[in-house]
Design a protein around this motif. Structure first.
Motif, PDB file in Angstrom:
ATOM      1  N   GLN A 272       0.860  -1.176   0.000  1.00 41.92           N
ATOM      2  CA  GLN A 272       0.000   0.000   0.000  1.00 41.92           C
ATOM      3  C   GLN A 272       0.895   1.224   0.000  1.00 41.92           C
ATOM      4  N   ARG A 273       0.738   2.038  -1.028  1.00 42.69           N
ATOM      5  CA  ARG A 273       1.607   3.193  -1.151  1.00 42.69           C
ATOM      6  C   ARG A 273       1.276   4.220  -0.090  1.00 42.69           C
ATOM      7  N   PHE A 274       2.297   4.838   0.418  1.00 41.15           N
ATOM      8  CA  PHE A 274       2.123   5.892   1.408  1.00 41.15           C
ATOM      9  C   PHE A 274       1.445   7.067   0.742  1.00 41.15           C
ATOM     10  N   GLY A 275       0.483   7.610   1.408  1.00 39.58           N
ATOM     11  CA  GLY A 275      -0.159   8.791   0.822  1.00 39.58           C
ATOM     12  C   GLY A 275      -1.509   8.991   1.452  1.00 39.58           C
ATOM     13  N   ALA A 276      -1.915  10.220   1.470  1.00 40.79           N
ATOM     14  CA  ALA A 276      -3.253  10.518   1.981  1.00 40.79           C
ATOM     15  C   ALA A 276      -4.035  11.182   0.856  1.00 40.79           C
ATOM     16  N   PRO A 277      -5.212  10.850   0.487  1.00 40.38           N
ATOM     17  CA  PRO A 277      -5.998   9.812   1.150  1.00 40.38           C
ATOM     18  C   PRO A 277      -5.433   8.410   0.866  1.00 40.38           C
ATOM     19  N   ALA A 278      -5.754   7.447   1.676  1.00 38.65           N
ATOM     20  CA  ALA A 278      -5.173   6.114   1.580  1.00 38.65           C
ATOM     21  C   ALA A 278      -5.471   5.503   0.226  1.00 38.65           C
ATOM     22  N   LEU A 279      -4.451   4.953  -0.354  1.00 36.98           N
ATOM     23  CA  LEU A 279      -4.572   4.412  -1.692  1.00 36.98           C
ATOM     24  C   LEU A 279      -4.845   2.911  -1.673  1.00 36.98           C
ATOM     25  N   THR A 280      -4.764   2.353  -2.854  1.00 34.63           N
ATOM     26  CA  THR A 280      -5.142   0.964  -3.037  1.00 34.63           C
ATOM     27  C   THR A 280      -4.225   0.000  -2.300  1.00 34.63           C
ATOM     28  N   VAL A 281      -4.836  -1.004  -1.710  1.00 27.65           N
ATOM     29  CA  VAL A 281      -4.078  -2.101  -1.108  1.00 27.65           C
ATOM     30  C   VAL A 281      -4.024  -3.210  -2.144  1.00 27.65           C
ATOM     31  N   LYS A 282      -2.827  -3.666  -2.435  1.00 26.21           N
ATOM     32  CA  LYS A 282      -2.697  -4.736  -3.434  1.00 26.21           C
ATOM     33  C   LYS A 282      -1.984  -5.936  -2.819  1.00 26.21           C
ATOM     34  N   ILE A 283      -2.436  -7.109  -3.198  1.00 25.54           N
ATOM     35  CA  ILE A 283      -1.799  -8.325  -2.711  1.00 25.54           C
ATOM     36  C   ILE A 283      -1.514  -9.256  -3.887  1.00 25.54           C
ATOM     37  N   TRP A 284      -0.296  -9.778  -3.924  1.00 25.05           N
ATOM     38  CA  TRP A 284       0.089 -10.770  -4.932  1.00 25.05           C
ATOM     39  C   TRP A 284       0.512 -12.048  -4.221  1.00 25.05           C
ATOM     40  N   ILE A 285       0.316 -13.171  -4.893  1.00 23.90           N
ATOM     41  CA  ILE A 285       0.797 -14.448  -4.351  1.00 23.90           C
ATOM     42  C   ILE A 285       1.794 -15.031  -5.340  1.00 23.90           C
TER      43      ILE A 285
END
Lengths: 390, 203
Positions: A272-285
């Motif tokens: 999750q990239r630092f930044g306000a407003p909170a940005l996208t949470v991404k998950i990879w496997i």
């Protein structure tokens, strides 16, 4: 009951949950030895892993996924039911009254670092065995630890390394040593000159005997742009760090990156990239993960946190695990609570389609600690606590 | 003239019963002629019966499908065992209960009961009632289920006993099952200390 052959006693006892084993062992010597045997553990694991198809049925009956959580210096075995959803502790450890600040899981064993006076400990909850590990000289505040094993002979080892500039001592500490569980001794590794840094709050992930960290290229202080980031693995077989492993994103210092184990076979990475407003949470496997190679699958989950509740998982937090079938992630976070400055530990259950549920895990009083979750697969690896100190 | 003399009711009843009459005619003719070998087995719907002989002399005759719930018996049938099957390790009383379980759990055709949620719940309720027996009977059922290799029954019986143990203190469990406490006080303390490092709901 004593008329039943031993095999039948095993069949019955293997249907008890892991949290009942303590009382079962206190009943009589026979049950104590039965429930510590290798064949019993296998039966127990078969019972527990009774097919993913039945998982939904089990969750309807209230039997959830088992994970271990470190909350407020206490380690608990939690049952996570994604249907309701609920996260309940089903067993705690007394831990001789000791507080735990960090925890790593590997092969049914846990490596713990205590709060207060720093002490290292390895324990096996299935057998109820533990061993305190004495340092060779002393433990440093910038120490990093990991637990792993050599695949061939299944020798378990503890890694301790430090790679930090200590402003008080005004010099850089760079040490690496390995503790072997069967010889109860430390061995120093001399040629440790890493060209990378691991942020202090980054936790290692133990997978298949080796440990992986999220690291950055060493750069001049203050420089944050253009610094390479990658995954790095400590191979407990060769007892060396491996090459830089690529990631499916580029993060910078300050971004939230955490690792998790999937089925004890692959790595999941949250970004999750630092930044306000909170940005996208991404998950990879990952689809393949070895000390010197990694390949990533396509994006497992992407959640735009803005419309939901504008949550940015603090880089110190963000400990998580995923459920592949339900396509959700459970992320632990410390939320601002009332009255200020109290914080609450919350579990966020998120999915790509905007699904979001919150589960409150209690108040957090210790501002230094972050909630941690890790997988747990019981094993009967013995930890003899009767070895004499060298 | 012939048709005019038959009352309507006879014509109606003939029409009404004719499909069944035809079926019976065909079945009988096929049975006697048997043009296609094995076809007679398809049209005659009753399945083969298996006879089981218990250790105490009792005898039970059950459908083959029900008997096949036991992997031991199924294997015997596969390897050509035709006559009555001797079961030296099971008494009549226990076998009766085992057969009751098998009859309820036999899957003739179509999806298994476990896939249909509602049917699965009904089955679970039946199982819970079925297993409300005394301790001695459950242990006999465990041994029978193991000997006859009936997975579902073994699972059900063992789980029931496990659930019984689960919420009791060691002392209560010892009393119920007649287990002797062979720990010395020091040994008991040592085991308790180990438990401090195990996941326990009471800590």
């Amino acid at each position: 009951m004593s008329d039943l052959p031993r095999e039948m006693e095993e069949e019955v006892l293997s249907r008890l949950p892991v949290t009942s084993l303590g009382e079962v062992r206190s009943t009589c010597k026979k049950w104590n030895s039965i429930t510590k045997g290798e064949s019993f553990l296998k039966r127990h694991m078969c019972e527990a892993a009774e097919g993913a198809a039945k998982k939904k049925q089990k969750q309807r009956k209230g039997i959830g996924i088992k994970v271990v959580m470190l909350l407020e210096n206490r380690v608990s075995l939690m049952s996570v039911n994604l249907l309701y959803p609920s996260i309940e502790p089903i067993g705690n450890i007394g831990a001789e009254g000791v507080g735990i600040s960090e925890i790593f899981h590997c092969d049914g064993l846990f490596l713990c670092v205590t709060t207060g006076e720093k002490k290292l400990l390895v324990w096996n909850p299935y057998l109820g065995q533990r061993r305190w590990i004495e340092p060779r000289s002393c433990y440093h505040i910038f120490d990093r630890y990991a637990l792993g094993y050599e695949k061939k002979k299944k020798k378990h080892k503890v890694l301790r390394f430090v790679n930090n500039y200590d402003p008080r001592a005004k010099h850089r500490f760079c040490e690496l040593e390995i503790y072997s569980l069967d010889s109860n001794s430390w061995k120093v590794v001399d040629d440790f000159t890493p060209d990378w840094r691991i942020e202090l709050y980054q936790r290692g992930l133990s997978l298949k005997g080796n440990t992986y960290w999220y690291a950055h290229e060493k750069s001049s202080p203050g420089r944050t742009i253009g610094v390479a980031d990658f995954l790095i693995c400590f191979d407990f077989e060769t007892e060396r760090f491996g090459p830089r492993l690529p990631l499916p994103f580029h993060g910078f210092v300050g971004d939230t990156v955490t690792l998790s184990s999937v089925r004890e076979e692959q790595v999941a990475v949250l970004f999750q990239r630092f930044g306000a407003p909170a940005l996208t949470v991404k998950i990879w496997i990952s689809t393949k993960i070895e000390p010197n190679a990694v390949s990533w699958g396509s994006l497992f989950l992407a959640v735009d946190m803005r419309p939901l509740i504008d949550v940015r998982f603090y880089r110190h937090a963000g400990s998580f695990f995923v459920d592949e079938e339900e396509k959700v992630a459970v992320v632990l976070q410390k939320d601002k609570g009332k009255p200020y400055p109290n914080k609450h530990i919350t579990a966020y259950i998120i999915a790509s389609n905007g699904y979001l549920k919150l589960v409150d895990l209690g108040q957090s009083r210790d501002f230094r600690r972050c909630p941690l979750v890790c997988s747990y697969v019981p094993s009967s690896v013995p930890i003899d606590s009767n070895l004499l100190h060298h | 003239a012939f048709v005019e003399n038959i009352p309507e009711i006879y014509i109606l009843s003939l029409l009404f019963f004719s499909p069944h009459f035809l079926y019976l005619l065909i079945s009988v003719s096929v049975l006697t002629m048997d043009p296609i070998p094995g076809l007679s087995k398809l049209t005659v719907s009753s399945s083969k019966k298996i006879v089981l002989n218990c250790s105490d002399g009792k005898s039970f005759e059950i459908d083959e499908a029900v008997a096949r719930k036991s992997k031991l018996i199924a294997d015997m049938i596969e390897s050509g065992c035709d006559g009555p099957i001797p079961l030296q390790n099971v008494t009549g009383k226990t076998l009766e209960k085992v057969i009751e379980y098998c009859k309820r759990h036999v899957v003739e055709f179509g999806p298994s009961d476990e896939d249909d949620e509602e049917a699965a719940e009904k089955l679970a309720i039946w199982d819970a009632e079925f297993i409300k027996v005394d301790e001695e009977t459950i242990f006999h059922l465990i041994l029978a289920a193991n000997y006859l290799n009936i997975e579902g029954l073994l699972s059900l019986t063992c789980k029931t006993v496990a659930d019984y143990i689960k919420d009791k203190t060691p002392e209560e469990v010892r009393q119920i099952f007649g287990i002797e406490n062979d720990y010395t006080p020091e040994e008991e303390e040592a085991v308790r200390k180990e438990n401090v490092w195990a996941f326990d709901p009471n800590q």
